[in-house]
Design an enzyme around this catalytic site. Sequence first.
Site, short mmCIF file in Angstrom:
data_model
loop_
_atom_site.label_atom_id
_atom_site.label_comp_id
_atom_site.label_asym_id
_atom_site.label_seq_id
_atom_site.Cartn_x
_atom_site.Cartn_y
_atom_site.Cartn_z
N SER A 19 0.90 -1.23 -0.06
CA SER A 19 -0.06 0.02 0.00
C SER A 19 0.89 1.02 -0.16
CB SER A 19 -0.97 0.09 1.02
OG SER A 19 -0.29 0.05 2.38
N ILE A 100 16.45 -6.82 7.88
CA ILE A 100 17.27 -5.87 8.26
C ILE A 100 18.44 -5.73 7.29
CG2 ILE A 100 18.86 -5.18 10.20
CD1 ILE A 100 17.29 -7.05 12.09
N LEU A 101 18.81 -4.50 6.83
CA LEU A 101 19.69 -4.22 5.95
C LEU A 101 21.13 -4.08 6.38
CD1 LEU A 101 17.71 -1.74 3.25
CD2 LEU A 101 18.16 -4.45 3.22
N HIS A 117 7.87 3.72 9.31
CA HIS A 117 7.81 2.84 10.45
C HIS A 117 6.50 3.35 11.13
CE1 HIS A 117 8.70 0.10 13.86
NE2 HIS A 117 8.00 1.11 14.62
N VAL A 152 17.87 -1.42 14.08
CA VAL A 152 16.47 -1.55 13.79
C VAL A 152 15.93 -0.18 14.16
CG1 VAL A 152 14.69 -2.98 14.57
CG2 VAL A 152 16.67 -4.18 14.32
N ASP A 153 15.33 0.63 12.97
CA ASP A 153 14.50 1.75 13.26
C ASP A 153 15.18 2.64 14.22
OD1 ASP A 153 12.53 0.20 11.89
OD2 ASP A 153 11.82 -0.69 13.66
N GLU A 182 0.43 7.09 6.97
CA GLU A 182 1.65 6.74 6.20
C GLU A 182 1.37 7.12 4.78
OE1 GLU A 182 3.25 2.69 8.60
OE2 GLU A 182 2.27 2.54 6.82
C1 GRF Z 1 3.40 -0.58 6.85
O1 GRF Z 1 2.65 -0.49 7.92
C2 GRF Z 1 4.77 -0.07 7.35
O2 GRF Z 1 4.94 0.85 8.30
C3 GRF Z 1 5.65 -1.27 7.92
O3 GRF Z 1 5.01 -2.31 7.06
C4 GRF Z 1 3.83 -1.86 6.41
C5 GRF Z 1 3.78 -2.16 4.95
O4 GRF Z 1 2.41 -2.19 4.39
N1 GRF Z 1 6.85 -0.96 7.84
P1 GRF Z 1 2.39 -2.19 2.97
O5 GRF Z 1 3.27 -3.23 2.33
O6 GRF Z 1 2.98 -0.82 2.36
O7 GRF Z 1 0.90 -2.21 2.58
#
Ligand code: GRF
Length: 197
Positions: A19, A100-101, A117, A152-153, A182
């Site tokens: 998404s 994790i990269l 995130h 991580v984040d 997002e």
């Molecule tokens: C999102 O909620 C993002 O914050 C997290 O993974 C989810 C990905 O969703 N890291 P999508 O594949 O973009 O729908």
Amino acid sequence: MVAKPDCIRVGVLGSGKGSNMVALAEAATLPDATFKVVTVISDTAGAGILDRARERGIPAHYINPGQFRTKLDAGAEARFIEVLREAKVDYVALAGFMRILKDGLLDAFPKRVINIHPSLLPSFPGLESWKQALDHGVKVTGCTVHFVDAGVDTGKIISQKVVEVLDNDTPASLHERIQVAERTIYPQVMNALGRGL
Ligand code: GRF
């Protein structure tokens, strides 16, 4: 897909339904956009993100991640870098990429890998941040776009958007509203980076 010459070129990495990639790709088609999504890569065969990219004419690649569960093996990492370089990407945008990269990929695109995130970092890094938020009883949470480093984040925060936690929220309802946020903030950040901000 041919990017406008004044647009930055973005490669999106994701493991799931895509998404956020769709939000980026659609925002990139608007007349005043300053970025283009030029390639999509997934570590998950059959991930929705690959179909959503192909529907939009964006080259989409599945790359086998190799033997590890939480990171790419050396061969996979090299292949990711190769595909991103072939697409001449300026930025790598993680969108639900569940590995994790490590330094190899991060060094190939220094300060050019960003992530979204689903919490207000530094609160609730890691998995299922919306559940962590509910468990802690916080009254606001949200989402964060940040540069990716080897933690991580933990990378430098670029932008955040607040989402209110409602009394009757379930993990699913809260996650859904965070994802709406997002899909607003990620394209805004890409456009800002494209303007050189
Ligand atoms: C999102 O909620 C993002 O914050 C997290 O993974 C989810 C990905 O969703 N890291 P999508 O594949 O973009 O729908």
